[in-house]
Design a protein around this motif. Structure first.
Motif, PDB file in Angstrom:
ATOM      1  N   MET A   1       0.825  -1.190   0.000  1.00 29.32           N
ATOM      2  CA  MET A   1       0.000   0.000   0.000  1.00 29.32           C
ATOM      3  C   MET A   1       0.868   1.253   0.000  1.00 29.32           C
ATOM      4  O   MET A   1       0.510   2.236  -0.646  1.00 29.32           O
ATOM      5  CB  MET A   1      -0.931  -0.005   1.208  1.00 29.32           C
ATOM      6  N   ALA A   2       1.982   1.199   0.713  1.00 30.25           N
ATOM      7  CA  ALA A   2       2.853   2.369   0.747  1.00 30.25           C
ATOM      8  C   ALA A   2       3.385   2.681  -0.647  1.00 30.25           C
ATOM      9  O   ALA A   2       3.451   3.851  -1.042  1.00 30.25           O
ATOM     10  CB  ALA A   2       3.999   2.147   1.721  1.00 30.25           C
ATOM     11  N   PHE A   3       3.747   1.649  -1.398  1.00 33.92           N
ATOM     12  CA  PHE A   3       4.250   1.848  -2.756  1.00 33.92           C
ATOM     13  C   PHE A   3       3.218   2.575  -3.614  1.00 33.92           C
ATOM     14  O   PHE A   3       3.531   3.553  -4.288  1.00 33.92           O
ATOM     15  CB  PHE A   3       4.627   0.497  -3.370  1.00 33.92           C
ATOM     16  N   VAL A   4       1.972   2.100  -3.569  1.00 31.47           N
ATOM     17  CA  VAL A   4       0.900   2.720  -4.369  1.00 31.47           C
ATOM     18  C   VAL A   4       0.692   4.158  -3.923  1.00 31.47           C
ATOM     19  O   VAL A   4       0.554   5.059  -4.750  1.00 31.47           O
ATOM     20  CB  VAL A   4      -0.407   1.905  -4.258  1.00 31.47           C
ATOM     21  N   LYS A   5       0.700   4.382  -2.628  1.00 33.38           N
ATOM     22  CA  LYS A   5       0.512   5.745  -2.112  1.00 33.38           C
ATOM     23  C   LYS A   5       1.619   6.669  -2.609  1.00 33.38           C
ATOM     24  O   LYS A   5       1.354   7.784  -3.065  1.00 33.38           O
ATOM     25  CB  LYS A   5       0.479   5.739  -0.585  1.00 33.38           C
ATOM     26  N   PHE A   6       2.869   6.197  -2.570  1.00 37.83           N
ATOM     27  CA  PHE A   6       3.985   7.030  -3.030  1.00 37.83           C
ATOM     28  C   PHE A   6       3.897   7.307  -4.525  1.00 37.83           C
ATOM     29  O   PHE A   6       4.217   8.401  -4.983  1.00 37.83           O
ATOM     30  CB  PHE A   6       5.328   6.398  -2.679  1.00 37.83           C
ATOM     31  N   VAL A   7       3.460   6.329  -5.297  1.00 35.19           N
ATOM     32  CA  VAL A   7       3.297   6.538  -6.737  1.00 35.19           C
ATOM     33  C   VAL A   7       2.280   7.642  -6.980  1.00 35.19           C
ATOM     34  O   VAL A   7       2.524   8.567  -7.767  1.00 35.19           O
ATOM     35  CB  VAL A   7       2.872   5.235  -7.451  1.00 35.19           C
ATOM     36  N   PHE A   8       1.136   7.565  -6.301  1.00 31.16           N
ATOM     37  CA  PHE A   8       0.111   8.592  -6.525  1.00 31.16           C
ATOM     38  C   PHE A   8       0.512   9.954  -5.963  1.00 31.16           C
ATOM     39  O   PHE A   8       0.101  10.982  -6.493  1.00 31.16           O
ATOM     40  CB  PHE A   8      -1.248   8.133  -5.992  1.00 31.16           C
ATOM     41  N   GLU A   9       1.317   9.977  -4.914  1.00 28.15           N
ATOM     42  CA  GLU A   9       1.807  11.267  -4.412  1.00 28.15           C
ATOM     43  C   GLU A   9       2.723  11.926  -5.438  1.00 28.15           C
ATOM     44  O   GLU A   9       2.784  13.147  -5.522  1.00 28.15           O
ATOM     45  CB  GLU A   9       2.531  11.075  -3.083  1.00 28.15           C
ATOM     46  N   ALA A  10       3.426  11.117  -6.239  1.00 30.39           N
ATOM     47  CA  ALA A  10       4.301  11.668  -7.272  1.00 30.39           C
ATOM     48  C   ALA A  10       3.499  12.370  -8.368  1.00 30.39           C
ATOM     49  O   ALA A  10       3.996  13.290  -9.008  1.00 30.39           O
ATOM     50  CB  ALA A  10       5.160  10.558  -7.874  1.00 30.39           C
ATOM     51  N   TYR A  11       2.263  11.912  -8.565  1.00 29.91           N
ATOM     52  CA  TYR A  11       1.359  12.547  -9.531  1.00 29.91           C
ATOM     53  C   TYR A  11       0.469  13.515  -8.771  1.00 29.91           C
ATOM     54  O   TYR A  11      -0.732  13.286  -8.602  1.00 29.91           O
ATOM     55  CB  TYR A  11       0.493  11.499 -10.241  1.00 29.91           C
ATOM     56  N   GLU A  12       1.041  14.584  -8.306  1.00 29.16           N
ATOM     57  CA  GLU A  12       0.349  15.527  -7.425  1.00 29.16           C
ATOM     58  C   GLU A  12      -1.016  15.926  -7.948  1.00 29.16           C
ATOM     59  O   GLU A  12      -1.164  16.372  -9.077  1.00 29.16           O
ATOM     60  CB  GLU A  12       1.205  16.770  -7.233  1.00 29.16           C
ATOM     61  N   GLY A  13      -2.027  15.717  -7.103  1.00 24.95           N
ATOM     62  CA  GLY A  13      -3.353  16.224  -7.385  1.00 24.95           C
ATOM     63  C   GLY A  13      -4.288  15.318  -8.167  1.00 24.95           C
ATOM     64  O   GLY A  13      -5.448  15.652  -8.327  1.00 24.95           O
ATOM     65  N   ILE A  14      -3.808  14.138  -8.665  1.00 24.24           N
ATOM     66  CA  ILE A  14      -4.742  13.321  -9.449  1.00 24.24           C
ATOM     67  C   ILE A  14      -5.609  12.420  -8.580  1.00 24.24           C
ATOM     68  O   ILE A  14      -6.648  11.967  -9.038  1.00 24.24           O
ATOM     69  CB  ILE A  14      -4.062  12.494 -10.569  1.00 24.24           C
ATOM     70  N   ALA A  15      -5.193  12.164  -7.328  1.00 20.76           N
ATOM     71  CA  ALA A  15      -6.009  11.344  -6.436  1.00 20.76           C
ATOM     72  C   ALA A  15      -5.444  11.398  -5.032  1.00 20.76           C
ATOM     73  O   ALA A  15      -4.250  11.595  -4.838  1.00 20.76           O
ATOM     74  CB  ALA A  15      -6.064   9.900  -6.914  1.00 20.76           C
ATOM     75  N   THR A  16      -6.317  11.176  -4.076  1.00 21.79           N
ATOM     76  CA  THR A  16      -5.920  11.013  -2.687  1.00 21.79           C
ATOM     77  C   THR A  16      -6.264   9.591  -2.293  1.00 21.79           C
ATOM     78  O   THR A  16      -7.386   9.135  -2.495  1.00 21.79           O
ATOM     79  CB  THR A  16      -6.689  11.997  -1.776  1.00 21.79           C
ATOM     80  N   MET A  17      -5.290   8.878  -1.743  1.00 21.59           N
ATOM     81  CA  MET A  17      -5.505   7.487  -1.351  1.00 21.59           C
ATOM     82  C   MET A  17      -5.784   7.424   0.145  1.00 21.59           C
ATOM     83  O   MET A  17      -5.088   8.044   0.938  1.00 21.59           O
ATOM     84  CB  MET A  17      -4.261   6.667  -1.675  1.00 21.59           C
ATOM     85  N   THR A  18      -6.814   6.680   0.513  1.00 24.51           N
ATOM     86  CA  THR A  18      -7.183   6.505   1.909  1.00 24.51           C
ATOM     87  C   THR A  18      -7.287   5.022   2.219  1.00 24.51           C
ATOM     88  O   THR A  18      -7.888   4.265   1.465  1.00 24.51           O
ATOM     89  CB  THR A  18      -8.546   7.185   2.194  1.00 24.51           C
ATOM     90  N   THR A  19      -6.695   4.610   3.330  1.00 26.99           N
ATOM     91  CA  THR A  19      -6.741   3.213   3.739  1.00 26.99           C
ATOM     92  C   THR A  19      -8.108   2.904   4.318  1.00 26.99           C
ATOM     93  O   THR A  19      -8.607   3.609   5.183  1.00 26.99           O
ATOM     94  CB  THR A  19      -5.655   2.908   4.787  1.00 26.99           C
TER      95      THR A  19
END
Length: 65
Positions: A1-19
């Motif tokens: 999950m951390a990997f996916v979260k970091f990937v989406f954080e790199a694409y600033e603003g396209i999504a917020t991931m919530t556990t």
């Protein structure tokens, strides 16, 4: 999950991931209008590397997942 979260954080603003359930590895995205296609593109690329299974909350509540 951390990997996916970091990937989406790199694409600033396209999504917020919530556990949703860390023990089961379940999370969901809040996606701003207009970013849905970008999120699907990133998820498609991630599926080549890791197992990702979409869950439809409406189906899950009715027991038809």
């Amino acid at each position: 999950m951390a990997f996916v979260k970091f990937v989406f954080e790199a694409y600033e603003g396209i999504a917020t991931m919530t556990t949703e359930n860390a023990a089961e590895g379940r999370f969901f995205f809040v996606i701003p209008a207009g970013c849905e296609e970008d999120v699907e593109t990133v998820l498609s690329d991630l599926r080549k590397e890791i197992w990702i299974e979409p869950v439809n909350p409406e189906q899950e509540e009715s027991g038809t997942v």
